[in-house]
Design a protein around this motif. Structure first.
Motif, PDB file in Angstrom:
ATOM      1  N   MET A 170      41.753  48.345  51.647  1.00  0.00           N
ATOM      2  CA  MET A 170      40.553  48.364  50.839  1.00  0.00           C
ATOM      3  C   MET A 170      40.768  49.184  49.570  1.00  0.00           C
ATOM      4  SD  MET A 170      36.644  49.081  52.158  1.00  0.00           S
ATOM      5  CE  MET A 170      37.164  49.104  53.824  1.00  0.00           C
ATOM      6  N   THR A 171      41.496  50.268  49.665  1.00  0.00           N
ATOM      7  CA  THR A 171      41.667  51.157  48.520  1.00  0.00           C
ATOM      8  C   THR A 171      42.391  50.471  47.374  1.00  0.00           C
ATOM      9  OG1 THR A 171      41.699  53.046  49.997  1.00  0.00           O
ATOM     10  CG2 THR A 171      42.543  53.405  47.799  1.00  0.00           C
ATOM     11  N   VAL A 172      43.462  49.728  47.653  1.00  0.00           N
ATOM     12  CA  VAL A 172      44.210  49.052  46.593  1.00  0.00           C
ATOM     13  C   VAL A 172      43.313  48.050  45.883  1.00  0.00           C
ATOM     14  CG1 VAL A 172      46.129  47.479  46.115  1.00  0.00           C
ATOM     15  CG2 VAL A 172      46.448  49.387  47.701  1.00  0.00           C
ATOM     16  N   LEU A 173      42.558  47.291  46.637  1.00  0.00           N
ATOM     17  CA  LEU A 173      41.649  46.311  46.052  1.00  0.00           C
ATOM     18  C   LEU A 173      40.570  46.988  45.213  1.00  0.00           C
ATOM     19  CD1 LEU A 173      41.016  43.326  45.811  1.00  0.00           C
ATOM     20  CD2 LEU A 173      39.846  43.464  48.009  1.00  0.00           C
ATOM     21  N   ALA A 174      40.028  48.083  45.699  1.00  0.00           N
ATOM     22  CA  ALA A 174      39.016  48.826  44.944  1.00  0.00           C
ATOM     23  C   ALA A 174      39.599  49.365  43.637  1.00  0.00           C
ATOM     24  CB  ALA A 174      38.444  49.958  45.791  1.00  0.00           C
ATOM     25  N   VAL A 175      40.821  49.862  43.675  1.00  0.00           N
ATOM     26  CA  VAL A 175      41.488  50.335  42.455  1.00  0.00           C
ATOM     27  C   VAL A 175      41.632  49.186  41.467  1.00  0.00           C
ATOM     28  CG1 VAL A 175      43.676  51.186  41.514  1.00  0.00           C
ATOM     29  CG2 VAL A 175      42.693  52.266  43.545  1.00  0.00           C
ATOM     30  N   GLN A 176      42.026  48.015  41.951  1.00  0.00           N
ATOM     31  CA  GLN A 176      42.185  46.843  41.078  1.00  0.00           C
ATOM     32  C   GLN A 176      40.855  46.439  40.446  1.00  0.00           C
ATOM     33  OE1 GLN A 176      43.933  44.162  43.940  1.00  0.00           O
ATOM     34  NE2 GLN A 176      46.010  44.562  43.202  1.00  0.00           N
ATOM     35  N   VAL A 177      39.780  46.501  41.228  1.00  0.00           N
ATOM     36  CA  VAL A 177      38.452  46.184  40.699  1.00  0.00           C
ATOM     37  C   VAL A 177      38.099  47.138  39.569  1.00  0.00           C
ATOM     38  CG1 VAL A 177      35.975  46.204  41.217  1.00  0.00           C
ATOM     39  CG2 VAL A 177      37.572  45.133  42.820  1.00  0.00           C
ATOM     40  N   LEU A 178      38.275  48.423  39.811  1.00  0.00           N
ATOM     41  CA  LEU A 178      37.933  49.420  38.791  1.00  0.00           C
ATOM     42  C   LEU A 178      38.788  49.246  37.537  1.00  0.00           C
ATOM     43  CD1 LEU A 178      37.470  52.544  41.065  1.00  0.00           C
ATOM     44  CD2 LEU A 178      35.671  51.200  39.948  1.00  0.00           C
ATOM     45  N   ALA A 226      39.113  47.730  31.953  1.00  0.00           N
ATOM     46  CA  ALA A 226      39.824  47.050  30.868  1.00  0.00           C
ATOM     47  C   ALA A 226      38.885  46.193  30.024  1.00  0.00           C
ATOM     48  CB  ALA A 226      40.951  46.184  31.440  1.00  0.00           C
ATOM     49  N   LYS A 227      37.807  45.710  30.627  1.00  0.00           N
ATOM     50  CA  LYS A 227      36.835  44.864  29.910  1.00  0.00           C
ATOM     51  C   LYS A 227      35.571  45.634  29.543  1.00  0.00           C
ATOM     52  CE  LYS A 227      39.233  40.999  30.561  1.00  0.00           C
ATOM     53  NZ  LYS A 227      38.889  39.702  31.050  1.00  0.00           N
ATOM     54  N   SER A 228      35.572  46.956  29.773  1.00  0.00           N
ATOM     55  CA  SER A 228      34.401  47.810  29.503  1.00  0.00           C
ATOM     56  C   SER A 228      33.151  47.288  30.206  1.00  0.00           C
ATOM     57  CB  SER A 228      34.162  47.929  27.996  1.00  0.00           C
ATOM     58  OG  SER A 228      35.271  48.529  27.380  1.00  0.00           O
ATOM     59  N   ARG A 229      33.302  46.935  31.466  1.00  0.00           N
ATOM     60  CA  ARG A 229      32.191  46.426  32.273  1.00  0.00           C
ATOM     61  C   ARG A 229      31.816  47.437  33.342  1.00  0.00           C
ATOM     62  NH1 ARG A 229      31.512  43.387  28.419  1.00  0.00           N
ATOM     63  NH2 ARG A 229      32.280  41.271  28.406  1.00  0.00           N
ATOM     64  N   ARG A 230      30.527  47.460  33.673  1.00  0.00           N
ATOM     65  CA  ARG A 230      30.032  48.327  34.742  1.00  0.00           C
ATOM     66  C   ARG A 230      29.612  47.462  35.915  1.00  0.00           C
ATOM     67  NH1 ARG A 230      29.553  53.434  33.586  1.00  0.00           N
ATOM     68  NH2 ARG A 230      27.716  53.920  34.824  1.00  0.00           N
ATOM     69  N   ILE A 231      29.653  48.058  37.102  1.00  0.00           N
ATOM     70  CA  ILE A 231      29.418  47.349  38.357  1.00  0.00           C
ATOM     71  C   ILE A 231      28.235  47.955  39.101  1.00  0.00           C
ATOM     72  CG2 ILE A 231      30.391  46.968  40.672  1.00  0.00           C
ATOM     73  CD1 ILE A 231      33.167  46.888  39.282  1.00  0.00           C
ATOM     74  N   ALA A 266      33.742  41.103  49.253  1.00  0.00           N
ATOM     75  CA  ALA A 266      32.921  41.491  48.110  1.00  0.00           C
ATOM     76  C   ALA A 266      33.778  42.114  47.010  1.00  0.00           C
ATOM     77  CB  ALA A 266      31.827  42.463  48.555  1.00  0.00           C
ATOM     78  N   LEU A 267      34.739  42.938  47.382  1.00  0.00           N
ATOM     79  CA  LEU A 267      35.649  43.518  46.389  1.00  0.00           C
ATOM     80  C   LEU A 267      36.465  42.427  45.702  1.00  0.00           C
ATOM     81  CD1 LEU A 267      36.831  46.700  48.329  1.00  0.00           C
ATOM     82  CD2 LEU A 267      35.439  46.664  46.235  1.00  0.00           C
ATOM     83  N   SER A 268      36.886  41.424  46.448  1.00  0.00           N
ATOM     84  CA  SER A 268      37.622  40.286  45.862  1.00  0.00           C
ATOM     85  C   SER A 268      36.759  39.536  44.858  1.00  0.00           C
ATOM     86  CB  SER A 268      38.112  39.336  46.947  1.00  0.00           C
ATOM     87  OG  SER A 268      39.047  39.966  47.781  1.00  0.00           O
ATOM     88  N   LEU A 269      35.479  39.359  45.190  1.00  0.00           N
ATOM     89  CA  LEU A 269      34.561  38.701  44.248  1.00  0.00           C
ATOM     90  C   LEU A 269      34.397  39.518  42.983  1.00  0.00           C
ATOM     91  CD1 LEU A 269      31.790  37.462  46.715  1.00  0.00           C
ATOM     92  CD2 LEU A 269      33.483  36.043  45.529  1.00  0.00           C
ATOM     93  N   LEU A 270      34.266  40.837  43.130  1.00  0.00           N
ATOM     94  CA  LEU A 270      34.158  41.709  41.970  1.00  0.00           C
ATOM     95  C   LEU A 270      35.405  41.633  41.104  1.00  0.00           C
ATOM     96  CD1 LEU A 270      32.479  44.860  43.522  1.00  0.00           C
ATOM     97  CD2 LEU A 270      31.500  43.386  41.748  1.00  0.00           C
ATOM     98  N   LEU A 271      36.574  41.628  41.738  1.00  0.00           N
ATOM     99  CA  LEU A 271      37.830  41.552  40.997  1.00  0.00           C
ATOM    100  C   LEU A 271      37.909  40.254  40.197  1.00  0.00           C
ATOM    101  CD1 LEU A 271      40.563  42.718  40.225  1.00  0.00           C
ATOM    102  CD2 LEU A 271      41.488  41.751  42.354  1.00  0.00           C
ATOM    103  N   ALA A 272      37.584  39.147  40.833  1.00  0.00           N
ATOM    104  CA  ALA A 272      37.628  37.852  40.164  1.00  0.00           C
ATOM    105  C   ALA A 272      36.653  37.827  38.978  1.00  0.00           C
ATOM    106  CB  ALA A 272      37.315  36.731  41.137  1.00  0.00           C
ATOM    107  N   ALA A 273      35.455  38.365  39.179  1.00  0.00           N
ATOM    108  CA  ALA A 273      34.460  38.382  38.102  1.00  0.00           C
ATOM    109  C   ALA A 273      34.906  39.272  36.950  1.00  0.00           C
ATOM    110  CB  ALA A 273      33.106  38.844  38.634  1.00  0.00           C
ATOM    111  N   ALA A 274      35.424  40.445  37.272  1.00  0.00           N
ATOM    112  CA  ALA A 274      35.859  41.373  36.215  1.00  0.00           C
ATOM    113  C   ALA A 274      37.051  40.813  35.452  1.00  0.00           C
ATOM    114  CB  ALA A 274      36.218  42.725  36.829  1.00  0.00           C
ATOM    115  N   THR A 275      37.933  40.132  36.137  1.00  0.00           N
ATOM    116  CA  THR A 275      39.128  39.581  35.492  1.00  0.00           C
ATOM    117  C   THR A 275      38.780  38.414  34.577  1.00  0.00           C
ATOM    118  OG1 THR A 275      40.426  40.243  37.414  1.00  0.00           O
ATOM    119  CG2 THR A 275      41.405  38.607  35.976  1.00  0.00           C
ATOM    120  N   SER A 276      37.782  37.630  34.965  1.00  0.00           N
ATOM    121  CA  SER A 276      37.471  36.418  34.203  1.00  0.00           C
ATOM    122  C   SER A 276      36.500  36.637  33.041  1.00  0.00           C
ATOM    123  CB  SER A 276      36.896  35.351  35.133  1.00  0.00           C
ATOM    124  OG  SER A 276      35.629  35.756  35.627  1.00  0.00           O
ATOM    125  N   MET A 277      35.957  37.831  32.919  1.00  0.00           N
ATOM    126  CA  MET A 277      34.979  38.084  31.833  1.00  0.00           C
ATOM    127  C   MET A 277      35.665  38.214  30.493  1.00  0.00           C
ATOM    128  SD  MET A 277      32.196  40.601  33.565  1.00  0.00           S
ATOM    129  CE  MET A 277      30.832  40.149  32.517  1.00  0.00           C
TER     130      MET A 277
END
Length: 158
Positions: free
Chosen positions: A1-9, A14-19, A147-158
């Protein structure tokens, strides 16, 4: 979980987005995974733990009519939760989780069914995952990871 959470953050930073998060069956696990990481405050805005229907309505604006018509464990409620988290925060990305971690469930809503929403200014997508009767802890951990995977995908695609 920690690695995925780090990737999300990192992706959101990188896109200046808040969650923001809107959690029911995970009880704040996604928020905890993100805030376990030092420096997350520049990305993580807030988390809503809305375990009851009343909390979903009061904190996120989930409509009582929706809850009555389809129940809390539904993509419709996941959508309203995610959109409510966006409206009631300073975030540009919000994830929602509502499900039946177990034990229990019913013929129509079995244990391990979890509905997710991921919302941005571009709209909201929902999905249902049937994790199965893995036991409460495993369903919740799997839901958090998803949920973290969904956040990562959303943050990456913005």
């Amino acid at each position: 979980m920690t690695v995925l959470a780090v990737q999300v953050l990192e992706a959101a930073r990188a896109k200046s987005r808040r969650i923001a998060t809107a959690e029911s069956c995970t009880g704040g696990m996604v928020s905890a995974a993100l805030t376990d990481i030092a420096g997350s405050s520049d990305v993580f805005d807030r988390g809503f733990v809305t375990y009851t229907n009343t909390a979903k309505t009061e904190m996120l604006g989930v409509r009582g009519a929706t809850l009555e018509a389809v129940g809390a464990v539904s993509e419709e409620v996941a959508r309203e939760m995610a959109l409510g988290a966006l409206v009631n925060s300073d975030a540009q990305i919000a994830v929602s989780i509502t499900g039946i971690a177990g034990p229990g469930g019913s013929e129509f809503k079995p244990e391990g069914r979890v509905c997710f929403g991921i919302a941005t200014q571009a709209g909201c997508q929902t999905e249902t995952i049937e994790f199965g009767a893995l036991g409460r802890d495993k369903v919740r951990i799997n839901a958090c990871d998803h949920a973290l995977s969904l956040l990562l995908a959303a943050a990456t695609s913005m």
